[in-house]
Motif scaffolding. Structure first.
Motif, PDB file in Angstrom:
ATOM      1  N   MET A  34       0.831  -1.200   0.000  1.00  0.00           N
ATOM      2  CA  MET A  34       0.000   0.000   0.000  1.00  0.00           C
ATOM      3  C   MET A  34       0.866   1.251   0.000  1.00  0.00           C
ATOM      4  O   MET A  34       2.027   1.224   0.445  1.00  0.00           O
ATOM      5  CB  MET A  34      -0.898   0.013   1.238  1.00  0.00           C
ATOM      6  N   GLY A  35       0.297   2.320  -0.494  1.00  0.00           N
ATOM      7  CA  GLY A  35       1.067   3.552  -0.524  1.00  0.00           C
ATOM      8  C   GLY A  35       0.179   4.775  -0.529  1.00  0.00           C
ATOM      9  O   GLY A  35      -1.045   4.688  -0.639  1.00  0.00           O
ATOM     10  N   TRP A  36       0.831   5.893  -0.396  1.00  0.00           N
ATOM     11  CA  TRP A  36       0.169   7.193  -0.460  1.00  0.00           C
ATOM     12  C   TRP A  36       0.910   8.082  -1.461  1.00  0.00           C
ATOM     13  O   TRP A  36       2.144   8.125  -1.468  1.00  0.00           O
ATOM     14  CB  TRP A  36       0.162   7.882   0.898  1.00  0.00           C
ATOM     15  N   ASP A  90       2.359  21.139   1.889  1.00  0.00           N
ATOM     16  CA  ASP A  90       1.711  19.826   1.948  1.00  0.00           C
ATOM     17  C   ASP A  90       0.281  19.869   1.410  1.00  0.00           C
ATOM     18  O   ASP A  90      -0.371  18.821   1.290  1.00  0.00           O
ATOM     19  CB  ASP A  90       1.688  19.299   3.385  1.00  0.00           C
ATOM     20  N   THR A  91      -0.198  21.045   1.100  1.00  0.00           N
ATOM     21  CA  THR A  91      -1.546  21.172   0.556  1.00  0.00           C
ATOM     22  C   THR A  91      -1.654  20.441  -0.773  1.00  0.00           C
ATOM     23  O   THR A  91      -0.891  20.703  -1.704  1.00  0.00           O
ATOM     24  CB  THR A  91      -1.899  22.658   0.361  1.00  0.00           C
ATOM     25  N   ALA A  92      -2.592  19.510  -0.853  1.00  0.00           N
ATOM     26  CA  ALA A  92      -2.757  18.672  -2.041  1.00  0.00           C
ATOM     27  C   ALA A  92      -3.940  17.733  -1.825  1.00  0.00           C
ATOM     28  O   ALA A  92      -4.486  17.655  -0.719  1.00  0.00           O
ATOM     29  CB  ALA A  92      -1.493  17.855  -2.306  1.00  0.00           C
ATOM     30  N   THR A  93      -4.275  17.018  -2.876  1.00  0.00           N
ATOM     31  CA  THR A  93      -5.194  15.895  -2.749  1.00  0.00           C
ATOM     32  C   THR A  93      -4.356  14.650  -2.511  1.00  0.00           C
ATOM     33  O   THR A  93      -3.412  14.387  -3.261  1.00  0.00           O
ATOM     34  CB  THR A  93      -6.061  15.732  -3.996  1.00  0.00           C
ATOM     35  N   TYR A  94      -4.699  13.899  -1.498  1.00  0.00           N
ATOM     36  CA  TYR A  94      -3.934  12.719  -1.103  1.00  0.00           C
ATOM     37  C   TYR A  94      -4.675  11.457  -1.529  1.00  0.00           C
ATOM     38  O   TYR A  94      -5.869  11.309  -1.278  1.00  0.00           O
ATOM     39  CB  TYR A  94      -3.706  12.719   0.408  1.00  0.00           C
ATOM     40  N   TYR A  95      -3.917  10.562  -2.165  1.00  0.00           N
ATOM     41  CA  TYR A  95      -4.486   9.341  -2.714  1.00  0.00           C
ATOM     42  C   TYR A  95      -3.850   8.112  -2.079  1.00  0.00           C
ATOM     43  O   TYR A  95      -2.631   8.040  -1.929  1.00  0.00           O
ATOM     44  CB  TYR A  95      -4.250   9.270  -4.214  1.00  0.00           C
ATOM     45  N   CYS A  96      -4.680   7.168  -1.785  1.00  0.00           N
ATOM     46  CA  CYS A  96      -4.245   5.860  -1.331  1.00  0.00           C
ATOM     47  C   CYS A  96      -4.138   4.956  -2.570  1.00  0.00           C
ATOM     48  O   CYS A  96      -5.011   5.010  -3.446  1.00  0.00           O
ATOM     49  CB  CYS A  96      -5.276   5.329  -0.358  1.00  0.00           C
TER      50      CYS A  96
END
Length: 123
Positions: A34-36, A90-96
């Motif tokens: 898994m990752g981000w 760090d502002t962003a959309t974070y995806y798994c």
């Protein structure tokens, strides 16, 4: 593919912390590394962190090493990203993301991804 749903994003002041969660369903969670990743407007998707199937090994981008921690709970089919000392950048959309091979995942190749959760850090 495995279905991934992220949660935990929000608005935070610089220096604060957030914990993102990603719940997996549909396939055996422990089969997947898994990752981000994250993506800010106008920028390419950026690898942040990855964790092996068992959780025994983790990998981080230099930009977040020492501030972010990836972990997983295979009993709960969930992967986490603890984010400390947040910065405006760090502002962003974070995806798994998920893939059966962690080396693919670390090279921006993955089998499954979520819809993303927005993180906004104000200065």
């Amino acid at each position: 593919q495995v279905r991934l749903v992220e949660s935990g994003g929000g608005l935070m002041q610089a220096g604060g912390y957030l914990r993102l969660s990603c719940a997996a369903s549909g396939r055996t969670f422990s089969y997947y590394a898994m990752g981000w990743f994250r993506q800010a407007p106008g920028k390419e998707r950026e690898f942040l962190a990855a964790i092996t199937r068992s959780g025994s090994n983790t990998y981080y981008a230099d930009s977040v090493k020492g501030r972010f921690t990836i972990s997983r709970d295979n009993a709960k089919n969930t992967v986490y990203l603890q984010m400390n000392s947040l910065k405006p950048e760090d502002t962003a959309t974070y995806y798994c993301v998920a893939d059966t091979h962690i080396d693919r995942l670390r090279n921006n190749i993955y089998d499954s991804w979520g819809q993303g959760t927005q993180v906004t850090v104000s200065s």
